[in-house]
Structure formats: structure tokens, C-alpha cells
Motif scaffolding. Sequence first.
Motif, mmCIF file in Angstrom:
data_model
loop_
_atom_site.group_PDB
_atom_site.id
_atom_site.type_symbol
_atom_site.label_atom_id
_atom_site.label_comp_id
_atom_site.label_asym_id
_atom_site.label_seq_id
_atom_site.Cartn_x
_atom_site.Cartn_y
_atom_site.Cartn_z
ATOM 1 N N LEU A 44 0.825 -1.203 0.000
ATOM 2 C CA LEU A 44 0.000 0.000 0.000
ATOM 3 C C LEU A 44 0.857 1.250 0.000
ATOM 4 O O LEU A 44 2.006 1.229 0.433
ATOM 5 C CB LEU A 44 -0.912 0.031 1.231
ATOM 6 N N LYS A 45 0.273 2.340 -0.464
ATOM 7 C CA LYS A 45 0.949 3.632 -0.350
ATOM 8 C C LYS A 45 1.075 3.953 1.132
ATOM 9 O O LYS A 45 0.275 3.495 1.954
ATOM 10 C CB LYS A 45 0.127 4.715 -1.039
ATOM 11 N N GLN A 46 2.075 4.746 1.474
ATOM 12 C CA GLN A 46 2.373 5.035 2.876
ATOM 13 C C GLN A 46 1.163 5.615 3.609
ATOM 14 O O GLN A 46 0.821 5.165 4.708
ATOM 15 C CB GLN A 46 3.555 5.989 2.977
ATOM 16 N N LYS A 47 0.495 6.593 3.025
ATOM 17 C CA LYS A 47 -0.652 7.233 3.679
ATOM 18 C C LYS A 47 -1.821 6.240 3.809
ATOM 19 O O LYS A 47 -2.508 6.195 4.837
ATOM 20 C CB LYS A 47 -1.089 8.468 2.889
ATOM 21 N N THR A 48 -2.027 5.414 2.792
ATOM 22 C CA THR A 48 -3.100 4.420 2.826
ATOM 23 C C THR A 48 -2.828 3.404 3.925
ATOM 24 O O THR A 48 -3.728 3.031 4.684
ATOM 25 C CB THR A 48 -3.228 3.719 1.457
#
Length: 87
Positions: A44-48
Motif C-alpha cells: 500500500l501507499k504510505q498514507k493508505t
Amino acid sequence: MALTEEQESRVIEMAWEDRTPFEAIERLFGLPEKDVIKLMRKKLKQKTFKNWRERVSGRKTKHASLRPEGVDRGYCPSQYKYKGANK
């Protein structure tokens, strides 16, 4: 255990669902909670990932031992209906 891309996708989907406990993922794919977290961090993307971790941390439905007695499934019986079943 090495997972196929399809299996990884299913693990991520199950981890994302609020009512699917980590124990169910471990039973089906052999990945304990810590390995599911590693997979989510990697894919996943870091923020997600950060949003997901905040949401599932301490959530009663993500741990079978925290669920009320008698709840042994992760979804409503009418949630997964087959297409064309109303014919």
C-alpha cells in the motif's frame, strides 16, 4: 510461504474488510497478523497504510478473541449473493 499475486490481492482485500479477523487470514493463507501488516506496508501507499493501521488497531472485529461469543463469521449471511440467484 510465497504468495501469488492473486493470493496477495485477496489477503489485502480481507485485511481491508473490517469484519474479517486476522485469524481467518492466517487460517486460509498461513500469514500471522505481523506478516499481514508487513504485506500491507509493502503493497500500500504510505498514507493508505497509515490510515488502515489506525482504523484496525484495537478494532474488536479484527481479532476473533475480542468478538462477542457466538460470532464465528466475518460477514452477514446475505452479503455474498450469487448473481442470477433471483431468476
